[in-house]
Design a protein around this motif. Structure first.
Motif, mmCIF file in Angstrom:
data_model
loop_
_atom_site.group_PDB
_atom_site.id
_atom_site.type_symbol
_atom_site.label_atom_id
_atom_site.label_comp_id
_atom_site.label_asym_id
_atom_site.label_seq_id
_atom_site.Cartn_x
_atom_site.Cartn_y
_atom_site.Cartn_z
ATOM 1 N N ALA A 198 3.737 -19.444 5.041
ATOM 2 C CA ALA A 198 2.832 -19.235 6.649
ATOM 3 C C ALA A 198 3.283 -20.202 7.375
ATOM 4 O O ALA A 198 3.478 -20.029 8.674
ATOM 5 N N VAL A 199 3.622 -21.575 7.053
ATOM 6 C CA VAL A 199 4.079 -22.562 7.951
ATOM 7 C C VAL A 199 5.376 -22.346 8.589
ATOM 8 O O VAL A 199 5.446 -22.460 9.780
ATOM 9 N N ALA A 200 6.324 -21.815 7.545
ATOM 10 C CA ALA A 200 7.529 -21.599 8.294
ATOM 11 C C ALA A 200 7.566 -20.365 9.076
ATOM 12 O O ALA A 200 8.222 -20.701 10.091
ATOM 13 N N HIS A 222 14.208 -23.985 -2.669
ATOM 14 C CA HIS A 222 14.694 -23.286 -1.543
ATOM 15 C C HIS A 222 14.312 -24.089 -0.288
ATOM 16 O O HIS A 222 12.861 -24.331 -0.244
ATOM 17 N N ILE A 223 15.005 -24.212 0.521
ATOM 18 C CA ILE A 223 14.523 -25.220 1.911
ATOM 19 C C ILE A 223 14.819 -24.307 2.989
ATOM 20 O O ILE A 223 15.888 -23.714 3.417
ATOM 21 N N TYR A 224 13.838 -24.471 4.004
ATOM 22 C CA TYR A 224 13.809 -23.825 5.317
ATOM 23 C C TYR A 224 13.866 -25.045 6.429
ATOM 24 O O TYR A 224 13.130 -25.976 6.181
ATOM 25 N N ASP A 259 11.855 -31.488 13.543
ATOM 26 C CA ASP A 259 12.332 -32.708 12.623
ATOM 27 C C ASP A 259 11.711 -32.558 11.081
ATOM 28 O O ASP A 259 11.041 -33.392 10.617
ATOM 29 N N LEU A 260 11.725 -31.211 10.531
ATOM 30 C CA LEU A 260 10.880 -30.956 9.489
ATOM 31 C C LEU A 260 11.861 -29.885 8.479
ATOM 32 O O LEU A 260 12.427 -28.973 8.834
ATOM 33 N N ILE A 261 11.694 -30.097 7.272
ATOM 34 C CA ILE A 261 12.119 -29.045 6.245
ATOM 35 C C ILE A 261 10.695 -28.682 5.505
ATOM 36 O O ILE A 261 9.758 -29.520 5.262
#
Length: 189
Positions: A29-31, A47-49, A55-57
């Motif tokens: 939801a945040v992504a 899994h990295i978005y 400036d966030l993953i």
């Protein structure tokens, strides 16, 4: 400043909608709200978005819940993050469904994913967002309970919780943990 939002859960279709995966649901939801890259990278056992505008993953460890610490440690090392720069989202049996709690630090509270993180990064001093899922009637039902989906009756509340938790995280990213406590620590009805 938070640089990594890490939602805990279990990989695989069979666990997708289970109580134990509420951390994954909130991370997604945040992504979505931040319009992070739609394609994730397989990196650090996760899994990295990537969210370059912020400036966030956003990470979803793929090590299974009880080994979450392996992925979190790798994320921290690979992205050169301190414990204070991560925010971990996870399910909490001790909070009723509809309750979210933001904390700057704390023990594992018996949560095996959190225990794994604490053991691997050697500290309890990292922010976390606990999402209440309630407890089953009997203690021996815990494993089946956390690995089962929410009931149809609970789905409307669960969606509200996910959206409220995501808004809480956006607030933390904008204003920091201390200024977000009142906004985040709530019971959703």
């Amino acid at each position: 400043m938070i640089k990594a939002v890490i939602g805990l859960g279990n990989p695989g279709k069979q666990y997708e909608k289970t109580r134990h995966n509420i951390g994954f649901m909130v991370a997604d939801a945040v992504a979505s709200l931040l319009k992070c890259n739609r394609k994730y990278k397989e990196k650090c056992f996760s899994h990295i978005y990537e969210c370059p505008d912020h400036d966030l993953i956003i990470a979803k460890p793929q090590t299974y819940m009880n080994n979450s610490g392996i992925a979190v440690k790798n994320i921290m090392e690979d992205y050169n993050l301190s414990p204070e720069e991560i925010l971990v989202i996870y399910d909490d049996l001790d909070l009723p469904l509809g309750t979210i709690r933001l904390r700057k630090k704390g023990s594992s509270g018996g949560h095996r994913g959190m225990k794994s993180i604490i053991e691997n990064i050697k500290t309890e001093n990292f922010p976390r967002l606990k999402i209440g899922i309630g407890r089953p009637e009997r203690k021996e039902q815990v494993v089946d309970y956390v690995l089962s989906p929410f009931s149809k009756e609970q789905q409307i509340l669960v969606e509200k919780v996910i959206q409220s938790a995501a808004q809480c995280i956006l607030n933390v990213l904008k204003y920091g943990i201390d200024k977000s406590m009142n906004f985040c620590n709530q019971k959703i009805v």
